[in-house]
Design an enzyme around this catalytic site. Structure first.
Site, PDB file in Angstrom:
ATOM      1  N   HIS A 286      -8.570  -4.360  -1.212  1.00 47.63           N
ATOM      2  CA  HIS A 286      -7.262  -3.790  -0.907  1.00 47.63           C
ATOM      3  C   HIS A 286      -6.477  -4.673   0.059  1.00 47.63           C
ATOM      4  CE1 HIS A 286      -4.376  -0.523  -0.790  1.00 47.63           C
ATOM      5  NE2 HIS A 286      -4.371  -0.568   0.534  1.00 47.63           N
TER       6      HIS A 286
ATOM      7  N   SER B  84       0.840  -1.193   0.000  1.00 52.95           N
ATOM      8  CA  SER B  84       0.000   0.000   0.000  1.00 52.95           C
ATOM      9  C   SER B  84       0.882   1.253   0.000  1.00 52.95           C
ATOM     10  CB  SER B  84      -0.960  -0.041   1.190  1.00 52.95           C
ATOM     11  OG  SER B  84      -1.968   0.936   1.058  1.00 52.95           O
TER      12      SER B  84
ATOM     13  N   ASP C 113     -10.574  -3.165  -5.242  1.00 59.97           N
ATOM     14  CA  ASP C 113     -10.099  -2.186  -4.255  1.00 59.97           C
ATOM     15  C   ASP C 113     -11.064  -1.010  -4.143  1.00 59.97           C
ATOM     16  OD1 ASP C 113      -8.630  -0.536  -2.589  1.00 59.97           O
ATOM     17  OD2 ASP C 113      -6.728  -0.947  -3.593  1.00 59.97           O
TER      18      ASP C 113
END
Length: 317
Positions: free
Chosen positions: A298, A109, A228
């Site tokens: 995600h 991330s 996501d």
């Protein structure tokens, strides 16, 4: 990643915390940078490192930290000056003997854009292959939602949204420092000192070293999560960003529909790519940019990371 791993591991390697594993010469070492809400040696990060070691026995792994204390390191993912954090991390990496000949890197991330920033600004020792999972290379146009009862996240998100372009937010709220709203690019370009820098978006301050360093990578592997909804837009993982058509730039439309209609500008259509501000086009044209997907939300990595880590970590490429 909700994984478990014995915290006894921390005691075994307490003298080099948070460097994980033992090194042998023929396996290229690895640097990990965790994502928002995580810390360098959380159970999930330790488990991830152990599974990587199963693929590459004997690999030396360094897990990036801003603070050795796990709670403080997690807090540093929300609060802090990213440019200062990068300088600190770069100085620590340069001091680790096992990394002096270079390493591969994985960013989870927001850790992905931070590692890209390391490559562009420092890269001593150099990164060979960089894999980023669900990273926000073209920023985010909304602040990610928080898990229920995650009050630290909720406070940071509220503060960031209320004053995202203010001086305090841009120096102290991590998410604000990669917030890029296409409906307010002028404010972003004038206030932001992190993302505008690593994307070389300000013509008068473009740094040719950034392009040279990024183009020196063997491979840049960009992983997008297909479902996501945390990183908006999800295509930022592939250097995509939202475009707001000019005919929708009015308050009446937003009042009726709740938001502007948006389309995605994909990587190869970005001015950043076409004019090669950061070396991305040069790297891509020699086959060094790899676009991959993981099916899921995600950071729901499942096993999709295994092939990438097998192929791009440890010195095989």
């Amino acid at each position: 990643m909700k994984l478990t791993w014995s915290l006894v591991f921390l005691n075994v390697f307490s003298c080099v915390l948070p460097t994980i594993g033992l090194s042998i010469k023929h396996v290229r070492p690895l640097v990990l940078w965790h994502g928002l809400g995580d810390s360098h040696s959380s159970p999930g990060m330790l488990e991830f490192a152990s599974r990587i070691e199963e693929l590459h026995p004997g690999i030396f792994i360094h897990s990036v930290y801003v603070d050795e204390d796990l709670d403080k390191d997690r807090n540093a993912g929300f609060y802090g000056n990213v440019n200062e954090q990068l300088e600190l991390v770069a100085s620590r990496i340069a001091a680790i003997p096992e990394l002096e000949s270079g390493f591969d890197a994985i960013g989870l991330s927001q850790g992905g854009q931070f590692l890209r920033a390391y490559v562009e600004r420092y890269n001593k020792p150099p990164v060979h292959n960089l894999i980023t999972f669900g990273s926000q290379h073209m920023g985010i146009s909304d602040i990610p939602l928080c898990r229920p009862y995650d009050f630290l996240c909720q406070v940071a998100r509220r503060a960031a949204k209320e004053a995202v372009h203010g001086k305090w937010a841009q120096a102290n709220l991590v998410q604000a420092q990669y917030f890029r709203d296409p409906t307010n690019l002028e404010a972003y370009l004038s206030a932001n000192h992190f993302l505008t820098s690593i994307n070389n978006e300000i013509p008068v301050s473009r740094n040719s070293t950034y392009a040279k360093n990024l183009a020196s990578l063997n491979n840049l592997v960009l992983v997008l999560f297909t479902e996501d909804k945390t990183a908006v837009p999800k295509e930022s993982a592939w250097f995509g960003s939202e475009e707001v058509p000019t005919e929708f730039h009015n308050e009446e439309h937003q009042a009726i529909f709740g938001s502007t209609s948006r389309t995605i500008i994909h990587m190869r259509s970005q001015p950043l790519y076409q004019e090669d501000w950061i070396g991305l086009r040069q790297l891509d044209e020699r086959g060094g940019v790899v676009l991959e997907t993981c099916v899921g939300e995600h950071m729901q990595m499942g096993d999709c990371w295994k092939r990438l880590v097998r192929d791009y970590v440890g010195g095989s490429r």
